[in-house]
Design an enzyme around this catalytic site. Sequence first.
Site, mmCIF file in Angstrom:
data_model
loop_
_atom_site.group_PDB
_atom_site.id
_atom_site.type_symbol
_atom_site.label_atom_id
_atom_site.label_comp_id
_atom_site.label_asym_id
_atom_site.label_seq_id
_atom_site.Cartn_x
_atom_site.Cartn_y
_atom_site.Cartn_z
ATOM 1 N N ARG A 263 62.800 8.044 147.640
ATOM 2 C CA ARG A 263 62.837 8.851 146.435
ATOM 3 C C ARG A 263 61.447 9.008 145.868
ATOM 4 O O ARG A 263 60.712 8.040 145.762
ATOM 5 C CB ARG A 263 63.759 8.203 145.382
ATOM 6 C CG ARG A 263 65.182 8.021 145.863
ATOM 7 C CD ARG A 263 66.008 7.228 144.895
ATOM 8 N NE ARG A 263 67.356 6.999 145.431
ATOM 9 C CZ ARG A 263 68.266 6.231 144.850
ATOM 10 N NH1 ARG A 263 67.968 5.617 143.718
ATOM 11 N NH2 ARG A 263 69.454 6.078 145.397
ATOM 12 N N ARG B 166 74.214 10.052 156.855
ATOM 13 C CA ARG B 166 73.501 8.788 157.007
ATOM 14 C C ARG B 166 74.098 7.728 156.100
ATOM 15 O O ARG B 166 74.647 8.011 155.051
ATOM 16 C CB ARG B 166 72.008 8.995 156.679
ATOM 17 C CG ARG B 166 71.112 7.865 157.139
ATOM 18 C CD ARG B 166 69.652 8.276 157.075
ATOM 19 N NE ARG B 166 69.193 8.435 155.704
ATOM 20 C CZ ARG B 166 68.623 7.473 154.995
ATOM 21 N NH1 ARG B 166 68.471 6.276 155.517
ATOM 22 N NH2 ARG B 166 68.209 7.690 153.770
ATOM 23 N N LYS C 186 68.908 19.322 149.868
ATOM 24 C CA LYS C 186 69.338 19.139 151.249
ATOM 25 C C LYS C 186 70.043 20.380 151.769
ATOM 26 O O LYS C 186 71.035 20.842 151.198
ATOM 27 C CB LYS C 186 70.256 17.922 151.370
ATOM 28 C CG LYS C 186 70.571 17.539 152.814
ATOM 29 C CD LYS C 186 71.183 16.156 152.877
ATOM 30 C CE LYS C 186 71.444 15.715 154.307
ATOM 31 N NZ LYS C 186 71.921 14.325 154.392
#
Length: 248
Positions: free
Chosen positions: A245, A45, A110
């Site tokens: 975040r 992204r 991730k």
Amino acid sequence: DRVRDRLTLLEETDSTNRYLLERTAMASFPGSVCLAEAQVHGRGRRGRAWIATPYHNLLLSMGWRFASGPGIVAGLSLAAGVALTRVFEEYGVPGVGLKWPNDVLWDDKKLAGVLVDVHGEATGPSLIVLGVGVNGYIGSHDAAQIDQPWTDLHTITGKPVDRNRLAALVLRELRHMFEVFADKGLAAFRDAWQRRHRYHGQRVRLLAGSREITGTVEGIDDHGALLLRDARGVQAFHSGEISLRRVA
């Protein structure tokens, strides 16, 4: 043979998404797939490079054609995220969650990501190519280039990754996701996505260009926009130059 032509295995390519997009005749078949052992220009992204140690990870794209224009696919990456969590659950990795708009997390790190490319006129039809990257094993040299918390299946399970089984599960779930999405849209996945969202109900900071907004995540709307409550009420934010975040 149409079935054979719908599945392409490459040793190396610049991008599996681009490979399908440049071969429209093949990608027009529902469920066309490209898998590669290595990507020279794999994308994440916001234009980031997707780092993956060759021959150890899952790098693939699936193409789909919708009769309507590109607007119908709003929220598609969120639906794909739900499909991937189901893959990991069946593979034997519990506790996988999601981060808006297109990250798959394990222990807030991730594990996988999704990238959607859309081509088509406003009135349709539209060609969608959905790219998926799953961290199977990341070598130390490649790990040094990753600028965010990450994990891989080898670290989680302590075992070699069965990439054939994993690829089969991903392709099955993605095809089912496309079929359901074409009929019912994001509505069929919205509740499942919100249950899996690691930041639901959390105070977060959204960075959108030069803007910084702090608020509480309320969920997503019918189009996949993030709903954030602050002092002014609930605002909707779409994907793009936005990062999410958790506020400490």
